[in-house]
Motif scaffolding. Structure first.
Motif, short mmCIF file in Angstrom:
data_model
loop_
_atom_site.label_atom_id
_atom_site.label_comp_id
_atom_site.label_asym_id
_atom_site.label_seq_id
_atom_site.Cartn_x
_atom_site.Cartn_y
_atom_site.Cartn_z
N ASP A 144 0.82 -1.21 0.00
CA ASP A 144 0.00 0.00 0.00
C ASP A 144 0.86 1.26 0.00
O ASP A 144 0.34 2.37 0.01
N LEU A 145 2.16 1.10 -0.04
CA LEU A 145 3.08 2.25 -0.04
C LEU A 145 3.68 2.47 -1.43
O LEU A 145 4.45 1.66 -1.92
N VAL A 146 3.33 3.58 -2.05
CA VAL A 146 3.90 3.90 -3.35
C VAL A 146 5.41 4.12 -3.22
O VAL A 146 6.18 3.82 -4.12
N ASP A 147 5.84 4.63 -2.06
CA ASP A 147 7.26 4.88 -1.83
C ASP A 147 8.09 3.60 -1.75
O ASP A 147 9.32 3.66 -1.73
N ALA A 148 7.45 2.44 -1.69
CA ALA A 148 8.17 1.17 -1.60
C ALA A 148 8.92 0.85 -2.89
O ALA A 148 9.82 0.02 -2.89
N THR A 149 8.59 1.52 -3.97
CA THR A 149 9.21 1.22 -5.26
C THR A 149 10.73 1.35 -5.22
O THR A 149 11.44 0.47 -5.72
N ALA A 150 11.24 2.41 -4.64
CA ALA A 150 12.70 2.60 -4.58
C ALA A 150 13.35 1.48 -3.80
O ALA A 150 14.39 0.94 -4.22
N SER A 170 -1.66 4.54 -9.15
CA SER A 170 -2.10 5.78 -8.53
C SER A 170 -3.63 5.79 -8.57
O SER A 170 -4.25 4.83 -9.00
N GLY A 171 -4.22 6.83 -8.10
CA GLY A 171 -5.68 6.91 -8.11
C GLY A 171 -6.24 6.77 -6.72
O GLY A 171 -5.62 7.15 -5.73
N ASP A 172 -7.44 6.19 -6.63
CA ASP A 172 -8.14 6.06 -5.36
C ASP A 172 -7.40 5.19 -4.36
O ASP A 172 -7.42 5.44 -3.16
N GLU A 173 -6.80 4.11 -4.83
CA GLU A 173 -6.06 3.20 -3.95
C GLU A 173 -4.63 3.05 -4.46
O GLU A 173 -4.30 2.07 -5.13
N PRO A 174 -3.75 4.01 -4.15
CA PRO A 174 -2.37 3.93 -4.63
C PRO A 174 -1.62 2.78 -3.97
O PRO A 174 -1.96 2.34 -2.88
N GLY A 175 -0.62 2.30 -4.65
CA GLY A 175 0.20 1.23 -4.12
C GLY A 175 1.14 0.69 -5.18
O GLY A 175 1.29 1.26 -6.25
N VAL A 176 1.77 -0.42 -4.86
CA VAL A 176 2.71 -1.07 -5.77
C VAL A 176 2.33 -2.54 -5.89
O VAL A 176 2.11 -3.20 -4.87
N GLN A 177 2.25 -3.03 -7.11
CA GLN A 177 2.04 -4.46 -7.33
C GLN A 177 3.35 -5.04 -7.85
O GLN A 177 3.98 -4.47 -8.74
N VAL A 178 3.75 -6.17 -7.28
CA VAL A 178 4.99 -6.85 -7.66
C VAL A 178 4.62 -8.21 -8.24
O VAL A 178 3.92 -8.98 -7.59
N VAL A 179 5.09 -8.48 -9.45
CA VAL A 179 4.86 -9.79 -10.08
C VAL A 179 6.21 -10.33 -10.51
O VAL A 179 6.94 -9.67 -11.24
N GLY A 180 6.54 -11.52 -10.03
CA GLY A 180 7.76 -12.20 -10.43
C GLY A 180 7.38 -13.45 -11.18
O GLY A 180 6.39 -14.11 -10.83
#
Length: 146
Positions: A77-83, A128-138
């Motif tokens: 749920d943290l967009v900042d997790a990308t870095a 981004s949008g209503d529910e920002p976050g990061v999805q990770v797919v490996g």
């Protein structure tokens, strides 16, 4: 005499180099790649600052024609997790293969990293949008039935 010795050394070096290149071109088995994917995914999940929650980790036949692949999916749920994700994956031997500017639209940015040895790929999508976050797919590459 000296020329023959150098020629023999040069031929031996070429044979070793060709053998090493041929061996490096062979992908790991599905089991080996899946094990590496799970190990790397666990490393990402264990990083508390990333706030990743595992969604699933399975082997499926989505490749078609009896072929199989292993994949992992998680979300933060943290967009900042990308870095942090990028740094951790690069530390695990992954290299960025797609610039997110090529894939960016108004709602999301994407980064794709691949491990050249195992051919495992991780895709990071920033939503981004209503529910920002990061999805990770490996995922592994698709493998023929073995």
């Amino acid at each position: 005499m000296r020329a023959r010795r150098h020629a023999f050394s040069a031929v031996l070096f070429c044979v070793v180099a060709v053998t090493a290149c041929a061996a490096a071109a062979e992908p790991p088995t599905l089991e080996e790649a899946a094990r590496q994917l799970d190990t790397d995914a666990t490393s990402l999940l264990s990083a508390a600052e990333l706030h990743l929650s595992a969604v699933e980790s399975v082997t499926d036949d989505a490749c078609g024609q009896g072929r199989a692949r292993h994949f992992f999916r998680a979300e933060s749920d943290l967009v900042d997790a990308t870095a942090g994700l990028l740094e951790r994956l690069q530390a695990l031997g992954y290299h960025k293969v797609v610039d997110d500017l090529d894939l960016r639209d108004e709602a999301q940015a994407v980064a794709v990293l691949r491990n050249p040895r195992t051919r495992v790929t991780f895709e990071l999508t920033v939503l981004s949008g209503d529910e920002p976050g990061v999805q990770v797919v490996g995922r592994t590459i698709c493998y023929a039935p073995g």
